[in-house]
Scaffold this active site. Structure first.
Site, PDB file in Angstrom:
ATOM      1  N   GLY A   1     -25.530  22.029  70.306  1.00 43.51           N
ATOM      2  CA  GLY A   1     -25.040  20.740  69.828  1.00 43.51           C
ATOM      3  C   GLY A   1     -25.820  20.172  68.664  1.00 43.51           C
ATOM      4  O   GLY A   1     -25.599  19.025  68.283  1.00 43.51           O
TER       5      GLY A   1
ATOM      6  N   CYS B   1       3.539  21.959  57.905  1.00 41.32           N
ATOM      7  CA  CYS B   1       4.572  20.939  58.091  1.00 41.32           C
ATOM      8  C   CYS B   1       4.102  19.897  59.083  1.00 41.32           C
ATOM      9  O   CYS B   1       4.565  19.851  60.231  1.00 41.32           O
ATOM     10  CB  CYS B   1       5.853  21.593  58.582  1.00 41.32           C
ATOM     11  SG  CYS B   1       6.533  22.618  57.300  1.00 41.32           S
TER      12      CYS B   1
ATOM     13  N   PRO C   1     -27.978  27.000  69.880  1.00 39.98           N
ATOM     14  CA  PRO C   1     -27.324  26.496  68.670  1.00 39.98           C
ATOM     15  C   PRO C   1     -26.194  27.431  68.205  1.00 39.98           C
ATOM     16  O   PRO C   1     -26.369  28.649  68.173  1.00 39.98           O
ATOM     17  CB  PRO C   1     -28.461  26.484  67.638  1.00 39.98           C
ATOM     18  CG  PRO C   1     -29.413  27.539  68.112  1.00 39.98           C
ATOM     19  CD  PRO C   1     -29.298  27.584  69.614  1.00 39.98           C
TER      20      PRO C   1
HETATM   21  C1  LIG Z   1     -20.382  24.707  72.403  1.00 36.12           C
HETATM   22  C2  LIG Z   1     -21.614  25.019  73.140  1.00 36.12           C
HETATM   23  C3  LIG Z   1     -22.770  25.348  72.459  1.00 36.12           C
HETATM   24  C4  LIG Z   1     -22.865  25.347  70.960  1.00 36.12           C
HETATM   25  O1  LIG Z   1     -22.610  24.106  70.423  1.00 36.12           O
HETATM   26  P1  LIG Z   1     -22.939  23.831  68.883  1.00 36.12           P
HETATM   27  O2  LIG Z   1     -22.499  22.441  68.669  1.00 36.12           O
HETATM   28  O3  LIG Z   1     -22.153  24.823  68.102  1.00 36.12           O
HETATM   29  O4  LIG Z   1     -24.401  24.044  68.722  1.00 36.12           O
HETATM   30  C5  LIG Z   1     -23.894  25.672  73.183  1.00 36.12           C
HETATM   31  N1  LIG Z   1     -23.859  25.683  74.542  1.00 36.12           N
HETATM   32  C6  LIG Z   1     -22.755  25.384  75.228  1.00 36.12           C
HETATM   33  C7  LIG Z   1     -22.794  25.430  76.691  1.00 36.12           C
HETATM   34  C8  LIG Z   1     -21.600  25.027  74.565  1.00 36.12           C
HETATM   35  O5  LIG Z   1     -20.507  24.715  75.259  1.00 36.12           O
END
Ligand SMILES: *Cc1c(COP(=O)(O)O)cnc(C)c1O
Length: 463
Positions: free
Chosen positions: A278, A391, A321
């Site tokens: 995240g 569209c 990440p």
């Molecule tokens: C989506 C996700 C990630 C990666 O998220 P990013 O925003 O791309 O870093 C990591 N761990 C889990 C469990 C996720 O669902």
């Protein structure tokens, strides 16, 4: 404000900062270094280049729309994350952001681990030679086939997401005569986004087992009893496009609270804690993400402090990440088809792709930057909206952008930071052919995912 407004931003999505794009940048030809991958420049002819290759030549050779992925930048980001966390932590690249066999090889070569969340992603990882023990399998509804494939292959971790799955994975592992290493995904009541987070007792979402109310503790109880499972630790993932570690602070505090409860109740100290992914990137000049080493230092310190306070041995830390590794490494190159001025409002610039190659603007109100790539221009800035050819009036690539007022059909536009969640979420809407991903490095370009063809389209349509 976003359609899906939420105190901490739309769930796991993006939100527009208020009062954005009030003034045009001083010089539209300047490419902001933190939005573009590191080998991107504008050359003496005014053409955008990547890895020494002109956008005009790339468009000629590979067509548009296409994603151009800067391999050197990708590898550098892998190393930055790896080095930041060092040998006492594990970095898992979240493959859902973008996965292909070349990506798997680079991840492997750069000594990262890999998260997958479906059979297809697992297949791609194994096919490209990723050692199974360095793969973690995620998902809130893994099928029996997916679990079986993962256990048989010997994946290093399965992240358990429900009571049913605890029983299911244990059963499959026992049947195969194995003991599967697992984590339990918990929801800690923290939802983080950009510079904000909210913390509640519960999270209203499909993933994980809630800490509040004791479901997570019950899941641990069950997992510890099953011979087919080796419970390694607890997993928490709190959001997306996060710039600030304060949400992780609350999450880590709550996860460590569970670890302490587990020690007190069962006499075991679980050896791992996974704080998820995240981490945010710069989509526009205003975004100011933190460097991997800053994040690593902050997370390590948070976990160490919390564990000391709880009298626990500091567990091994993992992070996941996705966007922060692949997001900034690619741009999408489009060709302008039409330019439509709405006097007093804005100018609509239509390109040859759209929501089929980048759904994030329509889906999350995500923000992007854009630059005229085929030439420099000294024309005045005009307020533009870059739209696709689908569209659907929500088919927007860049909602608000300044482009030179002489932008015309035949010009190439490049949209940076499209490495994550663009090709991986691409669709065939309107029977569009999904664009290729072209890796560029040291003056050479190589297709790593080819463009779909009309034969591909018709092949699935059995008539
Ligand atoms: C989506 C996700 C990630 C990666 O998220 P990013 O925003 O791309 O870093 C990591 N761990 C889990 C469990 C996720 O669902």
């Amino acid at each position: 404000m976003s359609r899906s407004a939420h105190p901490a931003g739309p769930r796991y999505a993006d939100v527009l900062p208020e009062g954005h794009y009030t003034a045009p940048p001083a010089d539209l030809n300047v490419l902001d270094a933190h939005v573009w991958s590191r080998t991107v420049t504008r050359d003496a002819d005014g053409v955008v280049t990547v890895a020494g290759l002109k956008a005009t030549a790339l468009a000629e050779e590979f067509g548009t729309p296409a994603y151009f992925l800067d391999e050197e930048d990708f590898r550098a980001r892998c190393r930055a994350w790896r080095d930041a966390f060092g040998t006492e932590a594990d970095v898992f690249y979240a493959g859902k952001a973008f996965l292909s066999r070349a990506i798997v090889r680079w991840i492997h070569e750069e000594n990262l681990n890999l998260d997958v969340c479906s059979s297809g992603e697992l297949l791609t990882a194994l096919d490209a030679g990723m050692p199974a023990e360095r793969i973690a399998l995620h998902g809130n509804n893994k099928s029996t086939e997916e679990i079986t494939r993962a256990v048989e292959a010997g994946v290093g971790r399965i992240v358990l997401d429900s009571f049913q799955e605890i029983a299911r994975v244990a059963h499959i592992a026992e049947r195969l005569g194995k003991r599967q290493r697992v984590l339990i995904r918990v929801t800690v009541g923290v939802e983080a986004h950009t510079h904000e987070f909210i913390a509640t007792a519960h999270e209203d979402q499909k993933f994980g087992l809630a800490l509040g109310g004791g479901q997570a503790a019950e899941a641990v109880r069950r997992a510890l009893k099953l011979d087919g499972l080796e419970l390694l630790g607890i997993h928490s993932h709190i959001g997306s496009q996060i710039f600030d570690t304060s949400g992780f602070e609350v999450a880590a505090h709550r996860v460590v609270g569970l670890l302490r409860q587990i020690r007190d109740e069962h006499g075991v100290e679980l050896p791992e804690i996974d704080l998820g992914g995240g981490l945010g990137i710069a989509y526009t000049a205003e975004d100011d993400p933190r460097e991997p080493h800053e994040i690593a230092t902050a997370l390590r310190e948070i976990v160490t402090r919390e564990c000391r306070a709880a009298g626990l041995t500091v567990p091994r830390l993992s992070v996941e990440p996705g966007r922060a590794i692949v997001g900034p490494t690619a741009f999408t190159l489009y060709e302008v088809g039409t330019v439509k001025e709405l006097p007093g409002l804005r100018t609509y610039v239509s390109v040859d792709g759209g929501m089929s190659d980048n759904i994030r603007t329509a889906l999350y109100d995500a923000e992007y930057s854009v630059a005229l790539a085929s030439r420099a221009s000294t024309a005045e800035p005009m307020l533009a909206r870059v739209v696709g050819k689908h569209c659907e009036s929500g088919d927007i690539v860049v909602r608000d952008a300044f482009l030179p007022a002489d932008t015309a059909p035949g010009d190439l536009l490049a949209v940076p930071a499209t490495g994550a969640y663009c090709r991986s979420m691409a669709s065939n809407y309107n029977h569009a052919l999904r664009p290729p991903v072209v890796a560029v490095k040291d003056g050479a370009a190589r297709v790593i995912v080819r463009r779909e063809t009309e034969e591909d389209l018709l092949r699935l349509d059995v008539g």
